[in-house]
Write a protein that holds these residues in place. Structure first.
Motif, mmCIF file in Angstrom:
data_model
loop_
_atom_site.group_PDB
_atom_site.id
_atom_site.type_symbol
_atom_site.label_atom_id
_atom_site.label_comp_id
_atom_site.label_asym_id
_atom_site.label_seq_id
_atom_site.Cartn_x
_atom_site.Cartn_y
_atom_site.Cartn_z
ATOM 1 N N ALA A 130 0.834 -1.195 0.000
ATOM 2 C CA ALA A 130 0.000 0.000 0.000
ATOM 3 C C ALA A 130 0.870 1.246 0.000
ATOM 4 C CB ALA A 130 -0.912 0.005 1.214
ATOM 5 N N SER A 131 0.350 2.276 -0.651
ATOM 6 C CA SER A 131 1.055 3.559 -0.675
ATOM 7 C C SER A 131 0.037 4.678 -0.873
ATOM 8 C CB SER A 131 2.112 3.584 -1.772
ATOM 9 O OG SER A 131 1.511 3.400 -3.047
ATOM 10 N N GLY A 132 0.529 5.881 -0.704
ATOM 11 C CA GLY A 132 -0.348 7.044 -0.801
ATOM 12 C C GLY A 132 -0.661 7.568 0.580
ATOM 13 N N GLY A 133 -1.691 8.342 0.703
ATOM 14 C CA GLY A 133 -2.028 8.937 1.977
ATOM 15 C C GLY A 133 -1.267 10.236 2.187
ATOM 16 N N GLY A 134 -1.513 10.847 3.352
ATOM 17 C CA GLY A 134 -0.852 12.093 3.669
ATOM 18 C C GLY A 134 -1.791 13.060 4.346
ATOM 19 N N LEU A 135 -1.387 14.307 4.333
ATOM 20 C CA LEU A 135 -2.150 15.381 4.971
ATOM 21 C C LEU A 135 -2.728 16.285 3.897
ATOM 22 C CD1 LEU A 135 -2.971 17.116 7.432
ATOM 23 C CD2 LEU A 135 -0.706 18.201 7.259
ATOM 24 N N VAL A 136 -4.016 16.572 4.008
ATOM 25 C CA VAL A 136 -4.676 17.414 3.022
ATOM 26 C C VAL A 136 -5.743 18.246 3.718
ATOM 27 C CG1 VAL A 136 -6.428 15.675 2.429
ATOM 28 C CG2 VAL A 136 -5.744 17.378 0.728
ATOM 29 N N GLN A 137 -6.054 19.382 3.151
ATOM 30 C CA GLN A 137 -7.126 20.205 3.700
ATOM 31 C C GLN A 137 -8.483 19.675 3.256
ATOM 32 O OE1 GLN A 137 -6.206 24.253 2.434
ATOM 33 N NE2 GLN A 137 -5.277 24.672 4.423
ATOM 34 N N ALA A 138 -9.486 19.983 4.020
ATOM 35 C CA ALA A 138 -10.846 19.590 3.670
ATOM 36 C C ALA A 138 -11.174 20.081 2.266
ATOM 37 C CB ALA A 138 -11.838 20.145 4.676
ATOM 38 N N GLY A 139 -11.806 19.202 1.496
ATOM 39 C CA GLY A 139 -12.112 19.516 0.114
ATOM 40 C C GLY A 139 -11.056 19.044 -0.868
ATOM 41 N N GLY A 140 -9.923 18.645 -0.352
ATOM 42 C CA GLY A 140 -8.837 18.204 -1.199
ATOM 43 C C GLY A 140 -8.961 16.745 -1.611
ATOM 44 N N SER A 141 -7.946 16.253 -2.307
ATOM 45 C CA SER A 141 -7.954 14.893 -2.847
ATOM 46 C C SER A 141 -6.663 14.165 -2.509
ATOM 47 C CB SER A 141 -8.108 14.936 -4.374
ATOM 48 O OG SER A 141 -9.322 15.540 -4.754
ATOM 49 N N ARG A 175 -17.852 10.456 -3.639
ATOM 50 C CA ARG A 175 -16.588 11.152 -3.371
ATOM 51 C C ARG A 175 -15.372 10.260 -3.633
ATOM 52 N NH1 ARG A 175 -15.316 12.633 1.630
ATOM 53 N NH2 ARG A 175 -16.528 10.998 2.681
ATOM 54 N N PHE A 176 -15.490 8.990 -3.356
ATOM 55 C CA PHE A 176 -14.386 8.047 -3.539
ATOM 56 C C PHE A 176 -14.671 7.147 -4.735
ATOM 57 C CE2 PHE A 176 -12.818 7.710 1.171
ATOM 58 C CZ PHE A 176 -12.774 9.084 1.255
ATOM 59 N N THR A 177 -13.601 6.755 -5.423
ATOM 60 C CA THR A 177 -13.717 5.821 -6.523
ATOM 61 C C THR A 177 -12.640 4.761 -6.399
ATOM 62 O OG1 THR A 177 -14.555 7.560 -7.995
ATOM 63 C CG2 THR A 177 -13.728 5.539 -9.019
ATOM 64 N N ILE A 178 -13.048 3.497 -6.463
ATOM 65 C CA ILE A 178 -12.098 2.391 -6.434
ATOM 66 C C ILE A 178 -12.031 1.798 -7.825
ATOM 67 C CG2 ILE A 178 -13.814 0.667 -5.705
ATOM 68 C CD1 ILE A 178 -11.546 -0.595 -3.988
ATOM 69 N N ALA A 179 -10.808 1.513 -8.266
ATOM 70 C CA ALA A 179 -10.624 0.960 -9.605
ATOM 71 C C ALA A 179 -9.333 0.163 -9.639
ATOM 72 C CB ALA A 179 -10.580 2.086 -10.631
ATOM 73 N N GLY A 180 -9.231 -0.708 -10.628
ATOM 74 C CA GLY A 180 -8.051 -1.545 -10.749
ATOM 75 C C GLY A 180 -7.352 -1.348 -12.073
ATOM 76 N N ASP A 181 -6.067 -1.627 -12.077
ATOM 77 C CA ASP A 181 -5.243 -1.560 -13.281
ATOM 78 C C ASP A 181 -4.517 -2.891 -13.404
ATOM 79 O OD1 ASP A 181 -2.683 0.767 -14.485
ATOM 80 O OD2 ASP A 181 -3.418 -1.148 -15.262
ATOM 81 N N ASP A 182 -4.899 -3.687 -14.391
ATOM 82 C CA ASP A 182 -4.289 -5.013 -14.507
ATOM 83 C C ASP A 182 -2.904 -4.961 -15.122
ATOM 84 O OD1 ASP A 182 -5.742 -6.449 -17.521
ATOM 85 O OD2 ASP A 182 -5.189 -4.380 -17.057
ATOM 86 N N ALA A 183 -2.499 -3.827 -15.633
ATOM 87 C CA ALA A 183 -1.141 -3.707 -16.173
ATOM 88 C C ALA A 183 -0.098 -3.786 -15.063
ATOM 89 C CB ALA A 183 -0.990 -2.404 -16.939
ATOM 90 N N MET A 189 -9.733 9.547 -3.707
ATOM 91 C CA MET A 189 -10.562 10.172 -2.677
ATOM 92 C C MET A 189 -10.651 11.663 -2.953
ATOM 93 S SD MET A 189 -9.133 8.120 0.671
ATOM 94 C CE MET A 189 -7.496 8.844 0.552
ATOM 95 N N ASN A 190 -11.831 12.116 -3.272
ATOM 96 C CA ASN A 190 -12.067 13.525 -3.573
ATOM 97 C C ASN A 190 -12.974 14.146 -2.516
ATOM 98 O OD1 ASN A 190 -10.600 13.244 -6.001
ATOM 99 N ND2 ASN A 190 -12.454 12.675 -7.120
ATOM 100 N N ASN A 191 -12.957 15.462 -2.464
ATOM 101 C CA ASN A 191 -13.789 16.191 -1.513
ATOM 102 C C ASN A 191 -13.655 15.607 -0.102
ATOM 103 O OD1 ASN A 191 -15.632 18.070 -0.547
ATOM 104 N ND2 ASN A 191 -17.425 16.858 -1.153
ATOM 105 N N LEU A 192 -12.435 15.446 0.318
ATOM 106 C CA LEU A 192 -12.172 14.833 1.612
ATOM 107 C C LEU A 192 -12.698 15.693 2.754
ATOM 108 C CD1 LEU A 192 -8.672 13.414 0.812
ATOM 109 C CD2 LEU A 192 -10.546 12.069 1.779
#
Length: 124
Positions: free
Chosen positions: A5-16, A66-74, A82-85
């Motif tokens: 797993a990777s990603g995450g972090g600190l964002v302001q409300a409304g961010g992605s 607000r959230f979308t899950i998707a896969g990439d088989d490549a 995650m949008n509009n957090l």
């Protein structure tokens, strides 16, 4: 089996933010994969689930639209965009994989494999 797993972090409300979870090819193509989250002092809850072989997705009500899950088989990776957090989205997010039939009813704990947690913090 390792889920990376990777990603995450600190964002302001409304961010992605975008989370990624890489899996071995056989896990990605046949298992359900998804994300749980756990906020401080609370239990772990399912956020979203996905199954490559069916294309089915499932979301908890609080993230729909607000959230979308998707896969990439490549690269055998599942993404959680995650949008509009909101501050309520603040939690440790965990990638998971489970051998399931239906993402709608079967992607619940216990799961077969976990990735490491990644922190998402949304400031108000």
């Amino acid at each position: 089996v390792q889920l990376q797993a990777s990603g995450g972090g600190l964002v302001q409300a409304g961010g992605s933010l975008k989370l990624s979870c890489a899996a071995p090819p056989d896990i990605f193509s046949t298992y359900g994969m998804g994300w749980f989250r756990q906020a401080p002092g609370q239990g772990r809850e399912l956020v979203a689930a996905f199954k490559w072989s069916s294309g089915d997705t499932h979301y908890v009500d609080s993230v729909k639209g607000r959230f979308t899950i998707a896969g990439d088989d490549a690269n055998n990776t599942v993404y959680l965009q995650m949008n509009n957090l909101k501050p309520d989205d603040t939690a440790t997010y965990y990638c998971a994989a489970k051998d399931i039939w239906s993402v709608y009813r079967d992607f619940i704990e216990p799961v077969d494999y976990w990735g490491q947690g990644t922190q998402v913090t949304v400031s108000s």
